[in-house]
Design an enzyme around this catalytic site. Structure first.
Site, PDB file in Angstrom:
ATOM      1  N   ARG A 154      16.269  36.346 -13.532  1.00 62.73           N
ATOM      2  CA  ARG A 154      15.061  35.531 -13.718  1.00 62.73           C
ATOM      3  C   ARG A 154      14.220  35.563 -12.439  1.00 62.73           C
ATOM      4  NH1 ARG A 154      14.189  29.112 -15.344  1.00 62.73           N
ATOM      5  NH2 ARG A 154      12.858  29.551 -17.131  1.00 62.73           N
ATOM      6  N   GLN A 204      23.336  30.957 -16.648  1.00 62.47           N
ATOM      7  CA  GLN A 204      22.482  31.206 -15.487  1.00 62.47           C
ATOM      8  C   GLN A 204      23.252  30.848 -14.218  1.00 62.47           C
ATOM      9  OE1 GLN A 204      19.067  28.768 -14.108  1.00 62.47           O
ATOM     10  NE2 GLN A 204      17.833  30.552 -14.645  1.00 62.47           N
ATOM     11  N   GLY A 229      11.385  26.280 -23.357  1.00 60.54           N
ATOM     12  CA  GLY A 229      12.217  25.362 -22.594  1.00 60.54           C
ATOM     13  C   GLY A 229      12.270  23.979 -23.196  1.00 60.54           C
ATOM     14  N   ARG A 230      11.411  23.093 -22.703  1.00 65.38           N
ATOM     15  CA  ARG A 230      11.496  21.685 -23.103  1.00 65.38           C
ATOM     16  C   ARG A 230      11.436  21.439 -24.615  1.00 65.38           C
ATOM     17  NH1 ARG A 230       9.280  17.209 -18.925  1.00 65.38           N
ATOM     18  NH2 ARG A 230      10.510  17.860 -17.120  1.00 65.38           N
ATOM     19  N   TYR A 290      14.795  28.973  -5.217  1.00 66.95           N
ATOM     20  CA  TYR A 290      16.203  28.881  -4.831  1.00 66.95           C
ATOM     21  C   TYR A 290      16.595  30.084  -3.963  1.00 66.95           C
ATOM     22  CZ  TYR A 290      16.017  25.065  -8.126  1.00 66.95           C
ATOM     23  OH  TYR A 290      15.657  23.900  -8.763  1.00 66.95           O
TER      24      TYR A 290
END
Length: 360
Positions: free
Chosen positions: A227, A100, A317-318, A180
């Site tokens: 993304r 990424q 994810g986590r 971002y």
């Protein structure tokens, strides 16, 4: 319900994934001197190589793209060499990995940037914090990028993509999400420019589309993903109510580039899926290639969305942090290891490569 589709092979561009499970990008703040990946990163990613696709932790494209302490880059020879150890380790286990690529924009601090101010579409400070000097601090006041600086941003993304292929990655994911830089340009609450990069839906999407086009031309659209997080407040994003139109248009333009996937955070990043109304099916319908769905998925929801063709791949994810063998655990119904929140960010091997896998 019989769980089958999540564990079927899937063709993504020129590669065949072992299953439809994606390991989502997970920032761990463990980069070493020179912002090279952790010495434990090859082991960490190889442990998780049973995922159909790994998307690496967010990786900055230049010195001025950094927003948090100890996050890795992909713009120096040393970083390329260190990442090659990671990709070799993943490939040795039969896995696939994209990197990424990241520019944080205004979500940064002068102490991370050698005293330089963070850059942004407009000089509007985000109401958020970053991790710097071993603690959380308010982000610094940004300065607006000048028009003649923008081509260099595009080129930094392009060069980082070329570096990714040199480092052995199977492709790249452009980070256009979570408040971002590229996401900031998409947002009328963060972008009040009056030039070609602001003022309209088309202009606000321009930088992301230029970056995606440059990378697709550099390494091939079949190795390029993006993304997006249409309604997430991450990174201090303020919503305008115009997100549906903005992201419908943006995805239509990405589709024209024939990039291999869009990776969509549905709802608030690591938060509720339905706090803000948004029709993700319109993004799915506007994009011909693969749709990776992300946020709050369990096995049942994953199978429902795959069965109804609302997604092609599902990102977790986590759960991957504390379960290196997450695919096996999902497939067998085995319990998941609990997550240690104290070792999420920073540190060494503890909480990184020492979570146990199931015994055969």
């Amino acid at each position: 319900m019989t769980y089958q589709k999540l564990f079927e092979p899937y063709t993504l561009g020129a590669i065949t994934l072992a299953n439809r499970v994606v390991m989502a990008p997970l920032t761990r703040n463990r980069a070493g001197a020179g912002l090279v990946p952790s010495e434990f990163a090859p082991e960490y990613y190889a442990q998780r190589a049973t995922a159909g696709l790994i998307i690496s932790e967010a990786t900055q494209i230049s010195r001025l793209a950094q927003g948090y302490q100890n996050t890795p880059g992909l713009y120096t020879p040393e970083q390329i060499v260190a990442w090659r150890k990671v990709t070799d380790a993943v490939h040795a286990e039969g896995g696939h990995i994209f990197v990424q690529l990241w520019h944080v924009g205004r979500v940064s601090h002068v102490d991370l940037l050698g005293g330089d101010a963070p850059v942004a579409p407009s000089a509007i400070r985000a109401e958020t914090k970053t991790f710097v000097n071993n603690s959380f601090a308010d982000v610094s006041e940004p300065r607006a990028l000048t028009l003649d600086e923008i081509p260099a941003i595009v080129d930094d993304f392009r060069k980082a993509a070329a570096n990714a292929i040199e480092a052995g990655f199977d492709g790249v994911e452009i980070h256009g999400a979570n408040g971002y830089l590229l996401d900031q340009f998409l947002r009328e609450t963060a972008n009040v420019r009056t030039d070609a990069y602001g003022g309209s839906i088309e202009n606000r999407a321009r930088l992301l589309i230029e970056v995606a086009d440059a990378i697709a031309q550099q390494i091939g659209p079949e190795r390029t993903g993006v993304r997006l997080s249409p309604v997430s407040p991450a990174g201090g994003v303020l919503l305008s109510g115009n997100e549906q139109a903005q992201f419908d248009y943006t995805v239509e333009q990405l589709d024209k580039l024939d990039i291999v996937y869009i990776h969509v955070i549905e709802g608030a990043t690591a938060g509720p899926r339905d706090a803000v109304q948004f029709d993700y099916k319109t993004l799915r319908n506007r994009f011909r290639n693969s749709y990776i769905a992300n946020n709050g998925y369990d096995l049942t929801l994953a199978e429902q969305h795959l069965a109804s063709n609302e997604a092609d791949l599902i990102a977790f994810g986590r759960p991957f942090i504390s379960n290196p063998d997450l695919v096996k655990r999902l497939n067998t119904g085995a319990p998941l290891n609990p997550l240690d929140p104290d070792t999420l960010y920073g540190g060494g091997a503890k909480g990184y490569v020492d979570y146990p896998a199931l015994k055969d």
